[in-house]
Design an enzyme around this catalytic site. Structure first.
Site, PDB file in Angstrom:
ATOM      1  N   LEU A  77       2.391  -2.259  14.107  1.00 23.98           N
ATOM      2  CA  LEU A  77       3.679  -2.686  14.654  1.00 23.98           C
ATOM      3  C   LEU A  77       4.451  -3.614  13.731  1.00 23.98           C
ATOM      4  CD1 LEU A  77       2.536  -3.263  18.347  1.00 23.98           C
ATOM      5  CD2 LEU A  77       3.578  -1.227  17.331  1.00 23.98           C
ATOM      6  N   CYS A  78       4.000  -3.763  12.483  1.00 29.02           N
ATOM      7  CA  CYS A  78       4.720  -4.608  11.530  1.00 29.02           C
ATOM      8  C   CYS A  78       5.944  -3.882  10.980  1.00 29.02           C
ATOM      9  CB  CYS A  78       3.813  -5.004  10.375  1.00 29.02           C
ATOM     10  SG  CYS A  78       2.682  -6.342  10.777  1.00 29.02           S
ATOM     11  N   HIS A  79       6.985  -4.661  10.698  1.00 32.69           N
ATOM     12  CA  HIS A  79       8.194  -4.106  10.110  1.00 32.69           C
ATOM     13  C   HIS A  79       8.031  -3.936   8.603  1.00 32.69           C
ATOM     14  CE1 HIS A  79       9.550  -6.004  13.856  1.00 32.69           C
ATOM     15  NE2 HIS A  79      10.504  -5.097  13.870  1.00 32.69           N
ATOM     16  N   ASP A  92     -15.990  -6.313  -3.339  1.00 30.22           N
ATOM     17  CA  ASP A  92     -16.361  -5.073  -4.017  1.00 30.22           C
ATOM     18  C   ASP A  92     -16.772  -5.331  -5.460  1.00 30.22           C
ATOM     19  OD1 ASP A  92     -16.521  -2.166  -4.363  1.00 30.22           O
ATOM     20  OD2 ASP A  92     -14.711  -2.387  -5.571  1.00 30.22           O
ATOM     21  N   MET A  95       2.124 -11.831   8.295  1.00 33.33           N
ATOM     22  CA  MET A  95       1.139 -10.757   8.181  1.00 33.33           C
ATOM     23  C   MET A  95       0.992 -10.296   6.735  1.00 33.33           C
ATOM     24  SD  MET A  95      -0.094 -10.666  11.080  1.00 33.33           S
ATOM     25  CE  MET A  95      -1.296  -9.446  10.550  1.00 33.33           C
ATOM     26  N   GLU A  96       2.074 -10.345   5.976  1.00 35.75           N
ATOM     27  CA  GLU A  96       1.989  -9.962   4.561  1.00 35.75           C
ATOM     28  C   GLU A  96       1.108 -10.943   3.787  1.00 35.75           C
ATOM     29  OE1 GLU A  96       5.031  -7.540   6.270  1.00 35.75           O
ATOM     30  OE2 GLU A  96       4.633  -9.689   6.455  1.00 35.75           O
TER      31      GLU A  96
END
Length: 331
Positions: free
Chosen positions: A75-77, A126, A111-112
């Site tokens: 739901l992020c833009h 990793d 969120m970014e």
């Protein structure tokens, strides 16, 4: 209770309509750490892991992750990111990660920034798993955000209104300290940090809660200071970038955020260092106050750090008490 913006009136997930919101500059800072072994930390710092260029690879992965956030989080833009920075630091048994995301638009970039930290951390995992498969990615969290009608928010306090966001922050967290290392080679992972861990250990032995050492390239030390101050520590100690080299920028970055200088402390550090080496007089380090945060610039050499800490040792507790308003008497 505040309504959840991503749910409609019937409790179904939705994408928030931000078309009516004003475009403002949005900045978010997030952090996390890969907890591993001292052996792995030493190998990464020496750029001697089986998979080469560990930090460069993780940095690129973090930036790429931030750019793909809308594809990963349903739901992020989609955002036009103007900047994404991913920086690494080291403790004895962890690699710290900090990401700063910026944009100008109608919605935030929390969120970014968080995605950049998570993807960079997973990439670190990793890269080191051949040596330490038990490494863990911990503490992925938002530190600060600013922009929009709510102004600035920081993890250690309440949100501040937009009208307050440009005022100097006066409340600090007692007993908290941040260690910043200005080293282009250290930020690239090609040069070991010989001073940051020493400062952090010295502070911890005196009861301080320490964030860092956070390693920044010389050209990025102003951003490092801004991020450190956004976390409202009582004390920031920097190391490196105080000399006369064209790339040395720590004093300039420090002066830009100081409200008051304490020149006597810096002068005493140079005087004591000059008893050991005449090169100590070349240090341009500053000491002063940004709001109620004490900032101390130390040289980037182990000897310079030793001399600087010996000057701070008998006065630091009293000085911090004075800054907080609890000193025994005025000087």
């Amino acid at each position: 209770m505040t309504e959840l913006s991503h749910l409609d009136g019937e409790g179904r997930a939705r994408m928030v309509d931000v078309s009516a919101k004003a475009d403002t500059t949005r900045i978010a800072v997030a952090a996390g750490e890969l907890v591993t072994t001292p052996e792995v930390v030493a190998l990464v710092r020496a750029d001697d892991m089986p998979k080469a260029d560990v930090l460069s690879t993780a940095r690129i992965a973090g930036i790429s992750g931030a750019k793909k956030t809308s594809e990963l989080i349903p739901l992020c833009h989609q955002l036009a990111l103007s900047s994404v920075k991913v920086e690494f630091g080291f403790t004895e048994s962890s690699i710290t990660i900090e990401a700063t995301a910026k944009t100008k638009g109608p919605t935030g970039v929390e969120m970014e920034a968080l995605t950049a930290v998570a993807v960079a951390g997973l990439t670190l995992h990793d890269m080191v798993k051949a040596v330490d498969p038990a490494a863990t990615l911990d503490g992925v969290r938002l530190l600060t955000k600013e922009g929009g009608k709510r102004g600035q928010w920081r993890r250690d306090g309440s949100p501040r209104g937009a009208s307050e966001s440009t005022e100097p922050r006066r409340e600090v967290r007692p007993g908290s300290a941040t260690v910043l290392v200005a080293s282009t080679g250290g930020a690239r992972g090609t040069r070991p940090d010989t001073t940051g861990p020493t400062i952090a250990a010295w502070l911890e032995s005196r009861g301080h809660t320490v964030r860092g050492p956070l390693v920044y390239a010389d050209a990025d030390i102003a951003a490092g200071l801004a991020d450190a101050l956004a976390d409202s520590p009582a004390l920031v100690i920097t190391t490196g970038g105080t000399g006369a080299s064209p790339t040395d920028a720590t004093p300039e970055a420090t002066r830009a955020v100081l409200d008051r200088e304490l020149p006597g402390i810096a002068e005493e550090m140079r005087r004591l260092g000059a008893q050991v080496t005449p090169h100590a007089s070349l240090s341009r380090g500053l000491v002063g106050l940004s709001g109620r945060t004490l900032i101390v610039n130390l040289p980037g050499s182990p000897g310079g750090v030793k001399d600087g800490l010996s000057v701070l040792d008998p006065i630091l507790e009293h000085l911090l008490a004075q800054i907080a308003g609890g000193g025994a008497h005025d000087e």
